[in-house]
Design an enzyme around this catalytic site. Sequence first.
Site, PDB file in Angstrom:
ATOM      1  CD  GLU A 166      -2.813  -1.206   2.441  1.00  0.00           C
ATOM      2  OE1 GLU A 166      -2.830  -0.213   3.197  1.00  0.00           O
ATOM      3  OE2 GLU A 166      -3.500  -2.215   2.657  1.00  0.00           O
TER       4      GLU A 166
ATOM      5  CD  GLU B  68      -4.077  -5.781   3.730  1.00  0.00           C
ATOM      6  OE1 GLU B  68      -4.951  -4.971   4.134  1.00  0.00           O
ATOM      7  OE2 GLU B  68      -2.869  -5.632   3.936  1.00  0.00           O
TER       8      GLU B  68
END
Length: 490
Positions: free
Chosen positions: A327, A419
Site C-alpha cells: 500500500e 487484502e
Amino acid sequence: MKSSMKSICGIAAAVMTLLFIILSGTAEETGETMLVEAETGELKGHTAVAGNGGNQWVEGFKTAGEDSVSVEVPVSREGFYDIAVIQASQGGHKENPVLLDGQNIGSAVTDETTFGKSVLEHIWLSAGMHTLGVGTSWGHIRLDGFELKPSAALPEDLYTVPEKMCVGEASPEARKLYDWLRECYGKKILSGQQCAGGMYGMENQAIWRATGGDYPAVLGLDMIDYSPSRVEHGGESDKAVPYAVEYWNQGGIVTFCWHWNAPSPYLKEPWYSGFYTEHTSFNLGRVMNGEDEEGYRLLNRDIDAVAAQLLRLKEAGVPVLWRPLHEASGGWFWWGASGKEAYLKLYHLLFDRLTHEYGLNNLIWIWNGQDPEWYPGDDEVDMIGIDIYPGERVYDSQSASFIPLTRIAGERKMIVLSENGCIPDPERVFRDGTVWGYWCTWGGEFVLRNTKFNKPSEQYTESDMIRKAYSDMRVVTRKDLPDFRAADGD
C-alpha cells in the site's frame, strides 16, 4: 416465426428503454453510449448544483458517509458496461466511491481541475433500472455526470501467466506451488484469511465454525514483530514463523506482509505503531539519497533481521507468497511517504539483498504498491495484488479494480486480492470473468465480533456468504490443496 419473434422482442426492448428515459428524464443514449447528468439526480448532504445554463454540475462533497449524488439509469440489455465518472478535482488528488444500487464497486479518481473521465470497466448490469452514484471519501470534486457504454471483450490470454519466476531458479517447493497456481489461475480462486494466531487463531476458528470444518487455503501472517525496534521494546518476536511452518506442514499455503516498524531512534509514541508515517520521523527520501547514513545502516540491519526469518522458512521447505512494502502509494506507511522514487529505490534494494545476497529463492514476490506508476518492473514481481475494503456486506467481484491491474506489467502476472474486507461472491467473480488468484480477508473486526469470541461477526461478511464461498466447487480451501512438499531428491 423465429424472425418475427426476434423483431417483436427488439421493438419491445427499444420501447422499454425509451419509456425508462422518458420517465427518468436523466439519461440520453447516443448510439451505444448513454449519458446521465449528475444535476438531475438525488442530492444528499452538502451536495448542490453549481454552474449555469447548459453547463451545470454538482459540488459540495465534503462529509464522508453523508454527501452523495445518485441518478436513475435505464439499461435495456444485460451485459458488461464501462462506467465513466465525469468529474474534476477542486484541488489535488481525489478518490471517491462509485455506488451501484447502493454498493461500492470501485473508486472515481482524479487529479485534474478540468473535467475528465475516471472509468470503471467491465461492470455487470442486468436489464432494468439501476441507481448509480458517487459518495464521499476524499470529497472535494465537481461531478458533471456519468457515461455508460458496452465493455470490450476480455483478452483471450488474460490468465496465461509465464513460467519464469523473478528469483530465477526457485526452490523445489516454490516452483511446485507457483506452477500449480498458474494452472489454477482463471479456473479456481483460493480462499485466504489473515490470522495472527496461526492455524488455530481466532479468525481461522471463526471460519472453521461457519463452514463446518473448512480452513482457508492461504494463511496470512505478518513479519511485524521481527522488526528490530519491536524486539528492542519487548514485542512478541517469534510466533509468525513457527505458525507458518505449522500451516505448511498441515497442507496450507502462507503469505507474509511486513508492517515494518521503523528503527527505534525514529519512533514517536506509540512506538508499536512505528510503521505509520505519523508515528515515525524516518524519512526514506533522505535515507535513500545518502543524507542520513545512520538511517541507511539501520534500514539494512532491519532487512538482515527479516532475511534471517525468511531463511528459517527456506530451511523448513516453506515457500512464501511475499508481499513487502504494501500500500505504498497511499502514503500512510513510511515506506511510501517520501514518494515514488524513494520507494522504488527501497524495493530494488530489498529485492536485491533478499534474492542475491541471501539466496531466498523460496519467495514468490507480490507487488502491492497500488499506483501503477510505482511498479518496480517485471523482473522483480511475480504477482500483483491490491487491497480492497468496499464497505459492509459488499460481495461484488471488484472487477473494476481487477481489469486495470492486468495492464500494469509488460507481461501477464497473476492478479490477487491481497487484502479484502468482504469475501467476494464466487458466483459474481466467475460470472464477470475476473478471477482473482486468491482472496485474503483481513483479521479482527472483518471476521470477529471482537477478539474474545471466535464466531463470525457478520458485520462485513455474513455467515451464509462464508459458507457459500467456501463450499463453492471453484473455491479452493486447505483440504483441496495438493502436496507441494519436495520429494526426496528434488
